[in-house]
Design a protein around this motif. Structure first.
Motif, mmCIF file in Angstrom:
data_model
loop_
_atom_site.group_PDB
_atom_site.id
_atom_site.type_symbol
_atom_site.label_atom_id
_atom_site.label_comp_id
_atom_site.label_asym_id
_atom_site.label_seq_id
_atom_site.Cartn_x
_atom_site.Cartn_y
_atom_site.Cartn_z
ATOM 1 N N ALA A 23 0.837 -1.206 0.000
ATOM 2 C CA ALA A 23 0.000 0.000 0.000
ATOM 3 C C ALA A 23 0.867 1.249 0.000
ATOM 4 N N LEU A 24 1.969 1.215 0.742
ATOM 5 C CA LEU A 24 2.874 2.362 0.788
ATOM 6 C C LEU A 24 3.541 2.584 -0.568
ATOM 7 N N ALA A 25 3.938 1.513 -1.227
ATOM 8 C CA ALA A 25 4.563 1.640 -2.548
ATOM 9 C C ALA A 25 3.564 2.171 -3.573
ATOM 10 N N ARG A 26 2.339 1.656 -3.546
ATOM 11 C CA ARG A 26 1.309 2.153 -4.480
ATOM 12 C C ARG A 26 1.004 3.620 -4.233
ATOM 13 N N TYR A 27 0.921 4.008 -2.958
ATOM 14 C CA TYR A 27 0.666 5.413 -2.631
ATOM 15 C C TYR A 27 1.790 6.293 -3.164
ATOM 16 N N ARG A 28 3.015 5.847 -2.980
ATOM 17 C CA ARG A 28 4.157 6.645 -3.410
ATOM 18 C C ARG A 28 4.108 6.900 -4.923
ATOM 19 N N VAL A 29 3.814 5.881 -5.688
ATOM 20 C CA VAL A 29 3.724 6.034 -7.142
ATOM 21 C C VAL A 29 2.586 6.984 -7.502
ATOM 22 N N MET A 30 1.431 6.770 -6.900
ATOM 23 C CA MET A 30 0.277 7.606 -7.242
ATOM 24 C C MET A 30 0.454 9.050 -6.775
ATOM 25 N N ALA A 31 1.181 9.287 -5.691
ATOM 26 C CA ALA A 31 1.443 10.659 -5.256
ATOM 27 C C ALA A 31 2.258 11.403 -6.307
#
Length: 133
Positions: A34-42
């Motif tokens: 979830a943290l990796a996906r958030y980072r990309v989407m940010a």
């Protein structure tokens, strides 16, 4: 750490241990994803928001409609960003204020880049505490 040899000599890279991956707590694995996906989407959302600002300057300042597709694309990207924000927020069990701040970062230029660094650092700290349990 095991290695193999071939005709060029011994390899120094470790071979992955399949039992080590199975030993990782599922909560930690889910939170890490979830943290990796958030980072990309940010980063994607922040970039799209900057392109949207450029589109608005061109449209209203110079009457150029070359980027008229950007608002719709940013809207779609922002919805995906909100889903990743909700996923990360719910997995990390943060307070509601953090969710609101993260959601607002997708509509304030440059804020997503700044907030991503803070959220990533807090997320890494949370993952470390989850991993110790």
């Amino acid at each position: 750490m095991t290695g193999t040899t071939d005709s060029t000599g011994p390899r120094t890279e470790p071979t992955p241990d399949p039992t080590a991956a199975a030993a990782v707590d599922p909560r930690v694995r889910r939170a890490s994803g979830a943290l990796a996906r958030y980072r990309v989407m940010a980063y994607v959302t922040g970039t799209m928001l900057l392109v949207l600002c450029l589109e608005m300057v061109l449209k209203y300042g110079f009457h150029v409609n070359a980027l008229d597709w950007v608002p719709r694309l940013h809207g779609f990207v922002y919805i995906v960003y909100l889903v990743t924000v909700f996923d990360l927020w719910s997995v990390m069990r943060w307070k509601l204020g953090r969710f609101v701040t993260m959601a607002a970062a997708g509509v304030v230029p440059v804020m997503s880049f700044v907030l991503e660094r803070r959220v990533h650092a807090d997320g890494q700290e949370r993952l470390a505490t989850l991993g110790r349990r």
